[in-house]
Enzyme design. Structure first.
Site, PDB file in Angstrom:
ATOM      1  CD  GLU A  18      66.302  49.121  45.405  1.00 43.45           C
ATOM      2  OE1 GLU A  18      66.650  50.046  44.666  1.00 43.45           O
ATOM      3  OE2 GLU A  18      66.854  48.846  46.483  1.00 43.45           O
ATOM      4  NE  ARG A  36      75.015  41.267  52.554  1.00 43.27           N
ATOM      5  CZ  ARG A  36      73.968  41.929  52.043  1.00 43.27           C
ATOM      6  NH1 ARG A  36      73.082  42.490  52.838  1.00 43.27           N
ATOM      7  NH2 ARG A  36      73.821  42.039  50.749  1.00 43.27           N
ATOM      8  CE  LYS A  53      70.561  44.303  43.745  1.00 42.40           C
ATOM      9  NZ  LYS A  53      69.382  44.953  44.306  1.00 42.40           N
TER      10      LYS A  53
HETATM   11  P1  ATP Z   1      71.123  46.606  47.293  1.00 41.03           P
HETATM   12  O1  ATP Z   1      70.572  46.867  48.657  1.00 41.03           O
HETATM   13  O2  ATP Z   1      72.570  46.866  47.129  1.00 41.03           O
HETATM   14  O3  ATP Z   1      70.289  47.132  46.200  1.00 41.03           O
HETATM   15  P2  ATP Z   1      70.429  43.887  47.819  1.00 41.03           P
HETATM   16  O4  ATP Z   1      71.343  42.760  47.511  1.00 41.03           O
HETATM   17  O5  ATP Z   1      70.036  44.192  49.184  1.00 41.03           O
HETATM   18  O6  ATP Z   1      71.097  45.058  47.084  1.00 41.03           O
HETATM   19  P3  ATP Z   1      67.618  43.648  47.205  1.00 41.03           P
HETATM   20  O7  ATP Z   1      66.999  43.573  45.882  1.00 41.03           O
HETATM   21  O8  ATP Z   1      67.216  44.749  48.098  1.00 41.03           O
HETATM   22  O9  ATP Z   1      69.152  43.692  46.918  1.00 41.03           O
HETATM   23  O10 ATP Z   1      67.484  42.261  47.973  1.00 41.03           O
HETATM   24  C1  ATP Z   1      66.308  41.518  48.044  1.00 41.03           C
HETATM   25  C2  ATP Z   1      66.337  40.657  49.262  1.00 41.03           C
HETATM   26  O11 ATP Z   1      67.464  39.779  49.225  1.00 41.03           O
HETATM   27  C3  ATP Z   1      66.457  41.463  50.519  1.00 41.03           C
HETATM   28  O12 ATP Z   1      65.475  41.016  51.421  1.00 41.03           O
HETATM   29  C4  ATP Z   1      67.832  41.206  51.013  1.00 41.03           C
HETATM   30  O13 ATP Z   1      67.863  41.190  52.398  1.00 41.03           O
HETATM   31  C5  ATP Z   1      68.146  39.823  50.439  1.00 41.03           C
HETATM   32  N1  ATP Z   1      69.590  39.679  50.218  1.00 41.03           N
HETATM   33  C6  ATP Z   1      70.369  40.438  49.449  1.00 41.03           C
HETATM   34  N2  ATP Z   1      71.652  40.060  49.538  1.00 41.03           N
HETATM   35  C7  ATP Z   1      71.685  39.000  50.386  1.00 41.03           C
HETATM   36  C8  ATP Z   1      72.724  38.158  50.903  1.00 41.03           C
HETATM   37  N3  ATP Z   1      73.998  38.316  50.552  1.00 41.03           N
HETATM   38  N4  ATP Z   1      72.368  37.169  51.753  1.00 41.03           N
HETATM   39  C9  ATP Z   1      71.085  36.990  52.099  1.00 41.03           C
HETATM   40  N5  ATP Z   1      70.067  37.755  51.665  1.00 41.03           N
HETATM   41  C10 ATP Z   1      70.352  38.759  50.816  1.00 41.03           C
HETATM   42 MG    MG Z   2      68.493  46.043  49.369  1.00 40.50          MG
END
Ligand code: ATP
Ligand code: MG
Length: 589
Positions: free
Chosen positions: A61, A296, A306
């Site tokens: 995102e 994750r 975030k």
């Molecule tokens: P939020 O959901 O709080 O906005 P997010 O960290 O999930 O934050 P995204 O931009 O949705 O942010 O993440 C993009 C991709 O990165 C997603 O497919 C998510 O699963 C992956 N991702 C995010 N954080 C992690 C993590 N700590 N370990 C592995 N993959 C991650």
């Molecule tokens: Mg997300």
């Protein structure tokens, strides 16, 4: 696709690779076609077979900067595509009109490229935006309503919540659930046309209010939000919910393996339900994408949320998104961490189905391993103390030769100027040696690395008793690399730079941002766990060659660690250096 040099390395297998292997063996995706661009069934019908064996995607995102957790996901998704002759789509999941900005989009693309990946394959840039699918998503919603799989619910958010039930109790049906499809369709169109206020109604999937999985109790799929979107402007005032949008995005892009983090496991039944309904309606073609969840990255001594990262930046606990202390990819880049180090890290930690913590030292060790191979050696004195070689002629100077890399003799040697006044590390001298101290103290001999053996004769102090200079004599026949030099047996070997030739320079010594493994554990405020020593700035005296270092050039400063010329603050001929990582782990208890 750009192929990082290490992509051919042998991989440890894991459950995702096993699933892909099985799918390829069974031909599960063999019948897929690719119409050249994302789209519904009609786009791909009759098109040639998809040249990509698998399709994965990285779908951030654009509402923040990428962190180390994203690096895991990037290496996984792009890495699998490379290994299996597939394509990984770079997709912005920009279905939420709020909080999304071009600044984030640009930095995300930069970070993915920096990690060594690309999205060009088979003559196309596979760079996509979920917002480009708003029309297709809306049409899918109209189809669901028409087919009796969705309805407009005019309850308040409060009422919807109250009727949802709990983990132990069923939910109850909305009074609007059985309204005629034509009526729901009319409401949906009015919602789309801006005729209803935010929150006054939603479109819900009609599944099962008594499902044990709460995500199947008629989840909302569209909401009214009179907001301007950073790409579609004011065209829409209804926006799809993430859980509705994401499966459709995957399907339109002909994704085969949609890899996401474990918290979406409970959403998988809805993912499958939704795609199956749309395939029944002919909007999507079989085979459909499958969602696969992995744990994750949780990293000790860091925060990867975030929200917390935003707080650190907004409350100015760090200097910005690219502060080298932050676990963001822009921060890591400035700090001197390397893409190769991240890819090694991703490979080493692997993927699993259960949540666990990775110790920060694992990441540091990966950076060290890569930097050790590629970083030329240089000399830097970081806490300087003057050393005067009393029996060396005033005004004289000569060169000492130092290897650029001990494991790579082919990288040659460079000259270090030697003269009567040198800088040494303050901690390499003790007036009264502690037990076991074998560096400089009066009466002791040490080798000036790549130079002469010296005997310490004493020190000068200021009025307050602080040591301001150390004195010594050198042995003229002891120069490293000259015959007979090794007849001198000494225990200490210290580094130095010539005072007249040294480059005085700001050096930032970075360390872990948090001083405890689990910042904010329990109810504690994570800000209280910030490591106040995570950044120390010193004025170093560096060997003259370092003055010419280019931004982002990396070095090992002998005995100190791996450093990079800061990419923002370095000027031509005047670099400043950041420590990426020390030579040894000082955190291990
Ligand atoms: P939020 O959901 O709080 O906005 P997010 O960290 O999930 O934050 P995204 O931009 O949705 O942010 O993440 C993009 C991709 O990165 C997603 O497919 C998510 O699963 C992956 N991702 C995010 N954080 C992690 C993590 N700590 N370990 C592995 N993959 C991650
Ligand atoms: Mg997300």
């Amino acid at each position: 696709m750009n192929k990082p040099a290490d992509a051919a390395a042998a991989h440890v297998t894991n459950f995702i690779r096993n699933a892909i292997d099985a799918d390829l063996a069974s031909g599960r995706y063999a019948s897929r076609t690719w119409g050249g661009a994302p789209g519904p069934a009609a786009t791909h019908a009759g098109a040639p077979g998809d040249p990509a064996k698998i399709r994965t995607r990285f779908p951030p995102e654009p509402n923040g900067y990428l962190h180390f957790g994203h690096a895991k996901s990037i290496c996984l998704n792009f890495g699998l595509a490379l290994d299996y002759g597939g394509v990984c789509h770079m997709r912005f999941d920009d279905t939420n009109p709020e909080k999304e900005e071009q600044e984030y989009v640009d930095s995300i693309l930069d970070a993915v490229r920096w990690l060594g990946f690309g999205w060009a394959a088979y003559g196309t840039e596979h760079l996509y935006h979920a917002s480009d699918y708003f029309d297709a998503m809306y049409q899918a919603a109209e189809y669901l309503v028409t087919a009796g799989h969705a309805y407009a619910d005019e309850q308040s958010a409060e009422e919807v919540r109250a009727a949802r039930g709990t983990l132990t109790e069923h939910g109850s049906n909305s009074p609007w659930r059985e309204r005629p499809a034509a009526e729901s369709l009319a409401r949906l169109r009015e919602m789309r046309d801006g005729r209803h206020a935010d929150g006054s109604m939603v479109l819900r999937a009609k599944i099962d209010m008594s499902s044990p999985n709460i995500n199947l109790r008629d989840p909302a799929i569209y909401r009214i939000k009179k907001a301007t979107h950073h790409r579609t402007g004011d065209k829409w005032c209804i926006y799809p919910m993430y859980t509705y949008a994401h499966p459709i995005e995957d399907a339109l892009e002909q994704i085969t393996h949609s890899i996401c983090t474990l918290e979406f496991e409970d959403q998988r039944p809805f993912y499958d339900w939704l795609l199956a309904r749309l395939a029944e309606g002919g909007l999507l073609a079989h085979p459909l994408p499958q969602q696969i969840e992995f744990a994750r990255l949780n990293l000790s001594y860091a925060v990867l949320s975030k929200r917390k990262l935003i707080q650190l930046v907004e409350e100015k606990h760090v200097a910005g998104w690219d502060d080298p202390r932050l676990p963001t990819l822009v921060g890591a880049r400035r700090r001197g961490y390397t893409p190769e180090g991240f890819r090694l890290f991703a490979e080493r930690i692997g993927v699993s189905k259960s949540d666990s913590w990775i110790d920060y030292s694992v990441l540091e060790e990966c950076m060290r391993e890569h930097l050790n191979q590629v970083a030329p050696r240089r000399i830097a004195v970081l806490e300087p103390l003057k050393l005067i070689v009393d029996n060396y002629a005033e005004g004289a100077q000569e060169e000492c030769l130092a290897p650029n890399h001990p494991q790579h003799p082919e990288l040659g040697k460079r000259a270090l100027p030697f003269s009567r006044e040198l800088w040494i590390e303050r901690e390499d001298f003790m007036e009264v040696p502690a037990k076991g101290y074998f560096r400089l103290y009066p009466g002791n001999n040490v080798r000036l690395r790549y130079g002469y053996v010296i005997e310490c004769t004493g020190c000068d102090k200021d009025a307050a008793g602080n040591i301001v200079a150390v004195h010594c004599n050198y042995f003229a026949d002891s120069k490293s690399g000259t015959p007979g030099a090794d007849t001198y047996k000494v225990k200490g070997n210290i580094h130095w730079v010539s005072a007249a030739h040294a480059y005085p320079c700001e050096v930032r010594l970075y360390d872990r941002l948090f001083r405890v493994a689990h910042p904010g554990a329990g109810e504690r405020d994570f800000l209280l766990d910030i490591n106040p020593d995570a950044k120390r700035v010193v004025s170093g005296r560096l060997e003259p060659a370092l003055k010419q270092a280019q931004a982002e050039e990396r070095f090992q400063f002998e005995r100190h660690g791996y450093f990079v010329a800061d990419r923002i603050d370095s000027k031509p001929g005047a670099p400043v250096f950041n420590r990426a990582v020390t030579l040894k782990d000082a955190w291990q208890k």
